[in-house]
Motif scaffolding. Structure first.
Motif: not given
Length: 449
Positions: A35-43, A46-49, A174-175, A177-185
Protein backbone atom coordinates in the motif's frame (compact mmCIF):
# COMPACT_ATOMS: atom_id res chain seq x y z
CA UNK A 1 23.16 -36.48 -33.65
CA UNK A 2 23.24 -34.39 -30.52
CA UNK A 3 20.36 -34.35 -28.09
CA UNK A 4 19.33 -31.33 -26.01
CA UNK A 5 17.17 -31.28 -22.84
CA UNK A 6 14.81 -28.40 -22.10
CA UNK A 7 13.87 -27.83 -18.44
CA UNK A 8 10.60 -26.20 -17.24
CA UNK A 9 10.66 -22.45 -17.42
CA UNK A 10 10.42 -20.59 -14.13
CA UNK A 11 7.45 -18.19 -13.87
CA UNK A 12 8.41 -14.54 -13.77
CA UNK A 13 6.00 -13.72 -10.90
CA UNK A 14 4.99 -15.26 -7.58
CA UNK A 15 2.10 -14.99 -5.15
CA UNK A 16 2.09 -12.41 -2.33
CA UNK A 17 2.45 -15.12 0.33
CA UNK A 18 5.60 -16.52 -1.23
CA UNK A 19 7.02 -13.06 -1.81
CA UNK A 20 6.44 -12.23 1.89
CA UNK A 21 8.33 -15.38 2.94
CA UNK A 22 11.23 -14.64 0.60
CA UNK A 23 11.46 -11.07 1.90
CA UNK A 24 11.24 -12.11 5.56
CA UNK A 25 8.04 -10.11 6.28
CA UNK A 26 4.75 -10.95 7.89
CA UNK A 27 1.70 -10.86 5.70
CA UNK A 28 0.34 -7.69 7.34
CA UNK A 29 3.73 -6.03 6.91
CA UNK A 30 3.86 -7.08 3.28
CA UNK A 31 0.35 -5.69 2.59
CA UNK A 32 1.29 -2.38 4.23
CA UNK A 33 4.50 -2.21 2.18
CA UNK A 34 2.46 -2.76 -0.99
CA UNK A 35 0.00 0.00 0.00
CA UNK A 36 2.83 2.42 0.78
CA UNK A 37 4.49 1.65 -2.54
CA UNK A 38 7.57 0.05 -0.99
CA UNK A 39 6.94 -3.12 -3.00
CA UNK A 40 5.71 -2.97 -6.59
CA UNK A 41 3.12 -5.49 -7.77
CA UNK A 42 1.56 -6.37 -11.11
CA UNK A 43 -1.98 -7.60 -11.89
CA UNK A 44 -2.55 -11.32 -12.13
CA UNK A 45 -2.55 -12.39 -15.78
CA UNK A 46 -4.35 -15.61 -14.96
CA UNK A 47 -7.62 -13.75 -14.51
CA UNK A 48 -7.91 -14.25 -10.74
CA UNK A 49 -8.17 -10.53 -10.09
CA UNK A 50 -5.36 -10.48 -7.51
CA UNK A 51 -1.87 -9.07 -7.50
CA UNK A 52 1.47 -10.81 -8.01
CA UNK A 53 5.12 -9.86 -7.37
CA UNK A 54 7.84 -10.21 -9.97
CA UNK A 55 11.05 -11.98 -9.10
CA UNK A 56 12.99 -8.98 -10.36
CA UNK A 57 11.33 -6.86 -7.66
CA UNK A 58 12.30 -9.33 -4.98
CA UNK A 59 15.91 -9.29 -6.18
CA UNK A 60 15.92 -5.49 -6.14
CA UNK A 61 14.76 -5.40 -2.50
CA UNK A 62 17.29 -7.98 -1.47
CA UNK A 63 20.09 -5.92 -2.99
CA UNK A 64 19.40 -2.92 -0.70
CA UNK A 65 21.68 -2.12 2.23
CA UNK A 66 20.64 -3.60 5.58
CA UNK A 67 18.15 -6.08 4.12
CA UNK A 68 15.84 -7.30 5.64
CA UNK A 69 16.01 -5.04 8.74
CA UNK A 70 15.87 -1.87 6.67
CA UNK A 71 12.73 -2.98 4.84
CA UNK A 72 11.05 -4.17 8.04
CA UNK A 73 11.83 -0.85 9.76
CA UNK A 74 10.25 1.12 6.93
CA UNK A 75 6.90 -0.65 7.48
CA UNK A 76 7.00 -0.78 11.27
CA UNK A 77 3.93 0.66 13.05
CA UNK A 78 3.32 1.58 16.71
CA UNK A 79 0.36 2.57 18.86
CA UNK A 80 -0.20 5.61 21.04
CA UNK A 81 1.93 4.55 24.02
CA UNK A 82 4.88 3.36 21.93
CA UNK A 83 4.66 6.41 19.68
CA UNK A 84 4.68 8.79 22.63
CA UNK A 85 7.74 7.01 24.07
CA UNK A 86 9.46 7.19 20.69
CA UNK A 87 8.81 10.96 20.42
CA UNK A 88 9.63 11.46 24.13
CA UNK A 89 6.35 13.24 24.88
CA UNK A 90 3.41 12.34 27.14
CA UNK A 91 0.68 10.09 25.74
CA UNK A 92 -1.91 12.83 26.21
CA UNK A 93 0.05 15.28 24.05
CA UNK A 94 0.53 12.56 21.43
CA UNK A 95 -3.26 11.97 21.32
CA UNK A 96 -3.95 15.72 21.01
CA UNK A 97 -1.52 16.01 18.10
CA UNK A 98 -3.22 13.06 16.38
CA UNK A 99 -6.70 14.55 16.92
CA UNK A 100 -5.54 17.83 15.38
CA UNK A 101 -4.43 15.95 12.26
CA UNK A 102 -0.72 16.55 12.72
CA UNK A 103 -0.03 12.82 13.07
CA UNK A 104 -1.81 10.69 10.45
CA UNK A 105 -2.60 7.05 11.32
CA UNK A 106 -1.82 4.42 8.73
CA UNK A 107 -3.80 1.46 10.13
CA UNK A 108 -6.75 0.88 12.43
CA UNK A 109 -8.28 -2.16 14.09
CA UNK A 110 -10.71 -3.03 16.88
CA UNK A 111 -9.38 -4.89 19.91
CA UNK A 112 -11.31 -7.44 21.93
CA UNK A 113 -12.92 -4.66 23.98
CA UNK A 114 -14.24 -3.01 20.78
CA UNK A 115 -11.90 -0.10 21.28
CA UNK A 116 -10.49 1.64 18.21
CA UNK A 117 -6.69 1.29 18.03
CA UNK A 118 -4.83 3.65 15.68
CA UNK A 119 -1.39 2.71 14.40
CA UNK A 120 1.25 5.12 13.08
CA UNK A 121 4.37 4.66 11.00
CA UNK A 122 7.57 4.85 12.99
CA UNK A 123 9.33 6.46 10.04
CA UNK A 124 6.82 9.35 9.96
CA UNK A 125 6.98 9.89 13.73
CA UNK A 126 10.75 10.23 13.57
CA UNK A 127 10.49 12.73 10.72
CA UNK A 128 7.94 14.80 12.71
CA UNK A 129 10.22 14.84 15.76
CA UNK A 130 13.32 15.79 13.79
CA UNK A 131 11.60 18.72 12.03
CA UNK A 132 12.44 22.11 13.70
CA UNK A 133 9.04 23.49 12.71
CA UNK A 134 7.30 21.16 15.19
CA UNK A 135 9.56 21.88 18.17
CA UNK A 136 7.02 24.23 19.83
CA UNK A 137 4.34 21.52 19.59
CA UNK A 138 6.41 18.90 21.39
CA UNK A 139 7.35 21.10 24.37
CA UNK A 140 5.72 24.01 26.09
CA UNK A 141 2.12 25.22 25.99
CA UNK A 142 -0.16 24.32 23.09
CA UNK A 143 -1.14 27.36 20.96
CA UNK A 144 -4.50 28.99 21.68
CA UNK A 145 -5.97 28.20 18.26
CA UNK A 146 -5.23 24.50 18.61
CA UNK A 147 -6.65 24.42 22.14
CA UNK A 148 -9.87 25.99 20.86
CA UNK A 149 -10.22 23.25 18.25
CA UNK A 150 -9.66 20.56 20.86
CA UNK A 151 -12.29 22.15 23.10
CA UNK A 152 -14.76 22.08 20.18
CA UNK A 153 -14.28 18.30 19.88
CA UNK A 154 -12.20 18.15 16.70
CA UNK A 155 -10.94 14.64 15.84
CA UNK A 156 -9.36 14.24 12.40
CA UNK A 157 -7.85 10.78 12.87
CA UNK A 158 -10.64 8.93 11.03
CA UNK A 159 -10.79 11.51 8.22
CA UNK A 160 -7.03 11.44 7.67
CA UNK A 161 -7.04 7.65 7.69
CA UNK A 162 -9.82 7.61 5.04
CA UNK A 163 -7.92 10.04 2.84
CA UNK A 164 -4.86 7.85 3.09
CA UNK A 165 -6.84 4.70 2.26
CA UNK A 166 -8.36 6.36 -0.80
CA UNK A 167 -4.84 7.09 -2.04
CA UNK A 168 -3.81 3.47 -1.41
CA UNK A 169 -6.79 2.08 -3.33
CA UNK A 170 -6.42 4.48 -6.26
CA UNK A 171 -2.72 3.63 -6.54
CA UNK A 172 -3.46 -0.08 -6.97
CA UNK A 173 -6.55 0.30 -9.20
CA UNK A 174 -5.90 0.10 -12.92
CA UNK A 175 -9.46 -0.41 -14.19
CA UNK A 176 -11.73 2.67 -14.31
CA UNK A 177 -14.49 0.80 -12.48
CA UNK A 178 -11.98 -0.23 -9.81
CA UNK A 179 -11.08 3.43 -9.24
CA UNK A 180 -14.76 4.34 -9.00
CA UNK A 181 -15.33 1.48 -6.52
CA UNK A 182 -12.42 2.64 -4.37
CA UNK A 183 -14.03 6.07 -4.04
CA UNK A 184 -17.54 4.67 -3.49
CA UNK A 185 -16.31 2.49 -0.60
CA UNK A 186 -16.02 5.58 1.62
CA UNK A 187 -19.48 7.00 0.87
CA UNK A 188 -22.83 6.07 2.35
CA UNK A 189 -25.10 3.92 0.12
CA UNK A 190 -27.61 6.76 -0.19
CA UNK A 191 -24.87 9.07 -1.49
CA UNK A 192 -23.75 6.48 -4.04
CA UNK A 193 -27.34 5.97 -5.23
CA UNK A 194 -27.74 9.73 -5.60
CA UNK A 195 -24.66 9.99 -7.83
CA UNK A 196 -25.06 6.74 -9.79
CA UNK A 197 -28.71 6.57 -10.87
CA UNK A 198 -28.49 3.39 -12.96
CA UNK A 199 -29.01 0.24 -10.83
CA UNK A 200 -26.92 -1.91 -13.19
CA UNK A 201 -23.99 0.46 -12.82
CA UNK A 202 -24.33 0.42 -9.04
CA UNK A 203 -24.32 -3.38 -9.03
CA UNK A 204 -21.23 -3.46 -11.20
CA UNK A 205 -19.61 -0.80 -9.02
CA UNK A 206 -20.11 -2.78 -5.79
CA UNK A 207 -17.93 -5.58 -7.13
CA UNK A 208 -14.85 -3.35 -6.88
CA UNK A 209 -15.47 -1.92 -3.41
CA UNK A 210 -12.75 -2.87 -0.89
CA UNK A 211 -13.71 -4.57 2.35
CA UNK A 212 -13.98 -2.67 5.62
CA UNK A 213 -11.20 -3.03 8.24
CA UNK A 214 -13.57 -4.73 10.71
CA UNK A 215 -13.37 -8.50 11.13
CA UNK A 216 -16.71 -8.95 12.89
CA UNK A 217 -19.83 -10.60 11.55
CA UNK A 218 -22.03 -8.45 9.35
CA UNK A 219 -24.48 -6.52 11.53
CA UNK A 220 -22.49 -6.99 14.75
CA UNK A 221 -21.46 -3.97 16.87
CA UNK A 222 -17.85 -4.35 15.70
CA UNK A 223 -18.89 -4.31 12.05
CA UNK A 224 -21.14 -1.27 12.62
CA UNK A 225 -18.29 0.60 14.32
CA UNK A 226 -15.89 -0.24 11.48
CA UNK A 227 -18.46 0.93 8.92
CA UNK A 228 -18.86 4.22 10.79
CA UNK A 229 -15.09 4.78 10.68
CA UNK A 230 -14.93 4.00 6.98
CA UNK A 231 -17.87 6.27 5.97
CA UNK A 232 -17.25 9.97 5.31
CA UNK A 233 -18.97 12.31 7.78
CA UNK A 234 -17.94 15.91 7.06
CA UNK A 235 -19.78 17.86 4.37
CA UNK A 236 -16.66 18.97 2.51
CA UNK A 237 -15.26 15.42 2.53
CA UNK A 238 -18.55 14.01 1.22
CA UNK A 239 -18.68 16.65 -1.51
CA UNK A 240 -15.16 15.89 -2.67
CA UNK A 241 -15.83 12.12 -2.78
CA UNK A 242 -19.11 12.64 -4.68
CA UNK A 243 -17.42 14.73 -7.37
CA UNK A 244 -14.57 12.22 -7.68
CA UNK A 245 -17.10 9.35 -7.94
CA UNK A 246 -19.12 11.12 -10.65
CA UNK A 247 -15.96 11.79 -12.67
CA UNK A 248 -14.72 8.19 -12.32
CA UNK A 249 -18.09 6.66 -13.26
CA UNK A 250 -18.39 8.89 -16.32
CA UNK A 251 -14.93 7.89 -17.45
CA UNK A 252 -15.63 4.19 -16.83
CA UNK A 253 -18.95 4.44 -18.69
CA UNK A 254 -17.21 5.76 -21.78
CA UNK A 255 -14.48 3.10 -21.74
CA UNK A 256 -16.43 -0.02 -20.74
CA UNK A 257 -20.15 0.29 -20.02
CA UNK A 258 -21.66 -1.77 -17.22
CA UNK A 259 -23.05 -5.16 -18.31
CA UNK A 260 -26.81 -5.36 -18.73
CA UNK A 261 -29.17 -8.28 -19.30
CA UNK A 262 -29.81 -9.06 -22.93
CA UNK A 263 -33.18 -7.88 -24.19
CA UNK A 264 -35.19 -10.80 -25.55
CA UNK A 265 -37.40 -9.63 -28.37
CA UNK A 266 -40.34 -11.79 -29.29
CA UNK A 267 -40.98 -12.34 -33.03
CA UNK A 268 -43.81 -10.27 -34.43
CA UNK A 269 -46.93 -12.37 -34.74
CA UNK A 270 -48.92 -11.72 -37.89
CA UNK A 271 -52.63 -11.51 -37.32
CA UNK A 272 -54.57 -14.13 -39.29
CA UNK A 273 -58.07 -13.25 -40.46
CA UNK A 274 -60.59 -15.70 -39.06
CA UNK A 275 -64.30 -15.99 -39.99
CA UNK A 276 -66.77 -14.75 -37.44
CA UNK A 277 -68.74 -17.72 -36.02
CA UNK A 278 -72.52 -17.56 -36.47
CA UNK A 279 -74.54 -16.44 -33.50
CA UNK A 280 -76.22 -19.24 -31.59
CA UNK A 281 -79.99 -19.33 -31.53
CA UNK A 282 -81.49 -18.21 -28.25
CA UNK A 283 -84.64 -19.74 -26.77
CA UNK A 284 -86.82 -17.14 -25.15
CA UNK A 285 -89.67 -17.79 -22.77
CA UNK A 286 -93.09 -16.42 -23.89
CA UNK A 287 -94.02 -13.46 -21.77
CA UNK A 288 -97.22 -13.65 -19.83
CA UNK A 289 -99.98 -11.27 -20.65
CA UNK A 290 -99.76 -8.26 -18.40
CA UNK A 291 -102.71 -7.24 -16.27
CA UNK A 292 -104.73 -4.48 -17.80
CA UNK A 293 -104.72 -1.24 -15.84
CA UNK A 294 -108.54 -1.01 -15.67
CA UNK A 295 -108.94 -4.60 -14.44
CA UNK A 296 -107.87 -5.03 -10.81
CA UNK A 297 -105.67 -8.01 -10.20
CA UNK A 298 -107.76 -9.97 -7.69
CA UNK A 299 -107.09 -13.52 -6.65
CA UNK A 300 -110.01 -15.81 -7.40
CA UNK A 301 -111.37 -17.82 -4.51
CA UNK A 302 -112.65 -20.62 -6.77
CA UNK A 303 -110.47 -23.69 -7.08
CA UNK A 304 -108.22 -23.55 -10.06
CA UNK A 305 -108.91 -25.89 -12.90
CA UNK A 306 -106.62 -28.65 -13.99
CA UNK A 307 -103.28 -27.46 -15.28
CA UNK A 308 -103.00 -27.23 -19.04
CA UNK A 309 -101.54 -30.30 -20.61
CA UNK A 310 -98.37 -29.74 -22.64
CA UNK A 311 -98.62 -30.28 -26.37
CA UNK A 312 -97.48 -33.64 -27.56
CA UNK A 313 -94.21 -33.70 -29.42
CA UNK A 314 -94.05 -34.58 -33.04
CA UNK A 315 -93.66 -38.29 -33.59
CA UNK A 316 -90.45 -39.46 -35.03
CA UNK A 317 -90.73 -39.92 -38.77
CA UNK A 318 -88.58 -41.60 -41.27
CA UNK A 319 -85.47 -39.92 -42.54
CA UNK A 320 -86.35 -37.29 -45.08
CA UNK A 321 -90.07 -37.09 -44.03
CA UNK A 322 -91.61 -33.80 -42.94
CA UNK A 323 -93.22 -33.79 -39.46
CA UNK A 324 -96.98 -33.10 -39.28
CA UNK A 325 -98.06 -29.69 -38.06
CA UNK A 326 -101.57 -30.76 -36.80
CA UNK A 327 -102.09 -30.45 -33.04
CA UNK A 328 -101.94 -33.68 -31.11
CA UNK A 329 -104.98 -35.08 -29.31
CA UNK A 330 -105.20 -34.30 -25.59
CA UNK A 331 -104.34 -37.05 -23.14
CA UNK A 332 -107.29 -38.72 -21.36
CA UNK A 333 -107.99 -37.86 -17.73
CA UNK A 334 -107.07 -40.48 -15.13
CA UNK A 335 -110.00 -42.70 -14.19
CA UNK A 336 -109.46 -42.75 -10.47
CA UNK A 337 -108.02 -40.06 -8.25
CA UNK A 338 -106.69 -40.15 -4.76
CA UNK A 339 -109.53 -39.63 -2.26
CA UNK A 340 -109.45 -36.39 -0.40
CA UNK A 341 -108.24 -36.23 3.20
CA UNK A 342 -111.70 -35.24 4.42
CA UNK A 343 -113.31 -38.53 3.16
CA UNK A 344 -111.09 -40.74 5.33
CA UNK A 345 -112.93 -42.87 7.88
CA UNK A 346 -112.83 -41.58 11.44
CA UNK A 347 -110.12 -42.99 13.57
CA UNK A 348 -110.73 -43.94 17.14
CA UNK A 349 -109.63 -41.42 19.68
CA UNK A 350 -107.70 -42.31 22.73
CA UNK A 351 -108.38 -39.13 24.67
CA UNK A 352 -109.74 -39.76 28.16
CA UNK A 353 -113.26 -38.51 28.82
CA UNK A 354 -112.43 -36.78 32.07
CA UNK A 355 -110.17 -34.24 30.33
CA UNK A 356 -112.66 -31.52 29.66
CA UNK A 357 -112.08 -27.86 29.03
CA UNK A 358 -112.50 -26.99 32.69
CA UNK A 359 -110.05 -29.66 33.89
CA UNK A 360 -107.51 -28.59 31.28
CA UNK A 361 -107.99 -24.98 32.31
CA UNK A 362 -107.38 -25.84 35.97
CA UNK A 363 -104.27 -27.90 35.26
CA UNK A 364 -102.53 -25.74 32.70
CA UNK A 365 -103.79 -22.26 33.67
CA UNK A 366 -104.85 -21.63 30.09
CA UNK A 367 -107.89 -19.57 29.10
CA UNK A 368 -111.07 -21.54 28.71
CA UNK A 369 -111.41 -20.65 25.01
CA UNK A 370 -107.96 -22.09 24.28
CA UNK A 371 -108.66 -25.19 26.38
CA UNK A 372 -111.91 -25.76 24.48
CA UNK A 373 -110.13 -25.60 21.13
CA UNK A 374 -107.45 -28.04 22.34
CA UNK A 375 -110.05 -30.55 23.54
CA UNK A 376 -111.97 -30.33 20.25
CA UNK A 377 -108.76 -30.93 18.29
CA UNK A 378 -107.85 -33.88 20.52
CA UNK A 379 -111.30 -35.57 20.23
CA UNK A 380 -111.48 -35.18 16.43
CA UNK A 381 -111.62 -38.52 14.51
CA UNK A 382 -108.28 -39.67 13.09
CA UNK A 383 -107.28 -42.22 10.47
CA UNK A 384 -106.40 -45.62 11.99
CA UNK A 385 -104.18 -46.51 9.04
CA UNK A 386 -100.44 -46.08 9.11
CA UNK A 387 -99.55 -42.50 8.28
CA UNK A 388 -96.63 -41.00 6.48
CA UNK A 389 -93.89 -39.63 8.76
CA UNK A 390 -94.78 -36.12 7.63
CA UNK A 391 -98.38 -36.51 8.77
CA UNK A 392 -97.17 -36.64 12.33
CA UNK A 393 -95.69 -33.22 12.00
CA UNK A 394 -98.81 -31.86 10.37
CA UNK A 395 -101.04 -33.22 13.15
CA UNK A 396 -98.94 -31.48 15.75
CA UNK A 397 -99.49 -28.19 13.99
CA UNK A 398 -103.15 -28.37 14.97
CA UNK A 399 -102.26 -27.71 18.58
CA UNK A 400 -100.43 -24.48 17.78
CA UNK A 401 -103.13 -21.99 18.75
CA UNK A 402 -102.47 -18.31 19.20
CA UNK A 403 -102.34 -17.73 22.90
CA UNK A 404 -104.68 -15.10 24.27
CA UNK A 405 -103.51 -12.86 27.05
CA UNK A 406 -104.66 -14.43 30.30
CA UNK A 407 -106.50 -12.12 32.66
CA UNK A 408 -105.82 -13.03 36.23
CA UNK A 409 -108.52 -12.36 38.80
CA UNK A 410 -107.85 -9.66 41.34
CA UNK A 411 -106.50 -11.19 44.55
CA UNK A 412 -107.56 -9.45 47.76
CA UNK A 413 -104.68 -8.21 49.85
CA UNK A 414 -103.61 -10.61 52.55
CA UNK A 415 -102.97 -9.09 55.95
CA UNK A 416 -99.32 -9.44 56.86
CA UNK A 417 -98.44 -11.31 59.98
CA UNK A 418 -95.09 -11.49 61.65
CA UNK A 419 -93.61 -13.31 58.63
CA UNK A 420 -93.87 -11.99 55.04
CA UNK A 421 -96.01 -14.00 52.63
CA UNK A 422 -94.11 -16.37 50.34
CA UNK A 423 -94.41 -15.76 46.55
CA UNK A 424 -96.79 -18.05 44.69
CA UNK A 425 -95.13 -20.98 42.88
CA UNK A 426 -95.06 -20.76 39.08
CA UNK A 427 -97.82 -22.65 37.24
CA UNK A 428 -96.83 -26.21 36.40
CA UNK A 429 -97.27 -27.70 32.98
CA UNK A 430 -96.69 -31.32 33.95
CA UNK A 431 -100.35 -32.24 33.33
CA UNK A 432 -100.31 -31.01 29.71
CA UNK A 433 -96.92 -32.61 29.06
CA UNK A 434 -98.10 -35.99 30.42
CA UNK A 435 -101.24 -35.79 28.33
CA UNK A 436 -99.27 -34.95 25.18
CA UNK A 437 -96.83 -37.78 25.95
CA UNK A 438 -99.67 -40.28 26.20
CA UNK A 439 -101.26 -38.84 23.07
CA UNK A 440 -98.19 -39.31 20.88
CA UNK A 441 -97.80 -42.71 19.23
CA UNK A 442 -94.88 -44.85 20.37
CA UNK A 443 -93.24 -47.67 18.40
CA UNK A 444 -94.13 -51.16 19.59
CA UNK A 445 -91.32 -53.00 21.33
CA UNK A 446 -90.30 -56.42 19.95
CA UNK A 447 -91.50 -59.38 21.96
CA UNK A 448 -88.89 -61.09 24.06
CA UNK A 449 -88.13 -64.69 23.19
Amino acid sequence: MSASTFGPTRPSTCTPSRAARELGLKRVEFDLAVQLGRIRTVPDEGGGGGRRVEHAEIERLRAQDGFPESLRERVRVVGTAEGAALMEIPAGRFTRLARLGLLVPVKVYLNRYRAVVWLYLVEELRQFTASPEHAHLLKGRTPETLRGQLAAGVDLRARNWRARQVGFQLRQAEDPWARAGAVAAFLAPIEVADVVKDPYERTHLNRFRPVSPGTGVSGSPSAQLAERIMTAQDADEVGWLRSELARSVEEARDISPAPRPAAHRLPAMRAVARPIPPMARTVTRPTEEATRPWEPATRSLEPAGPPPQPAARFPRSARGATPSREPAAPLPEPAARRPERATRPPEPTGCPAELGPRVLHMRTRLPESVATQLVKAATAPTDPAVRHPESRVRSRQLYVVPREPAVRPAVPPVPRDHEPAQPAPPPSSRGLRAWLRRRSARPARPARV
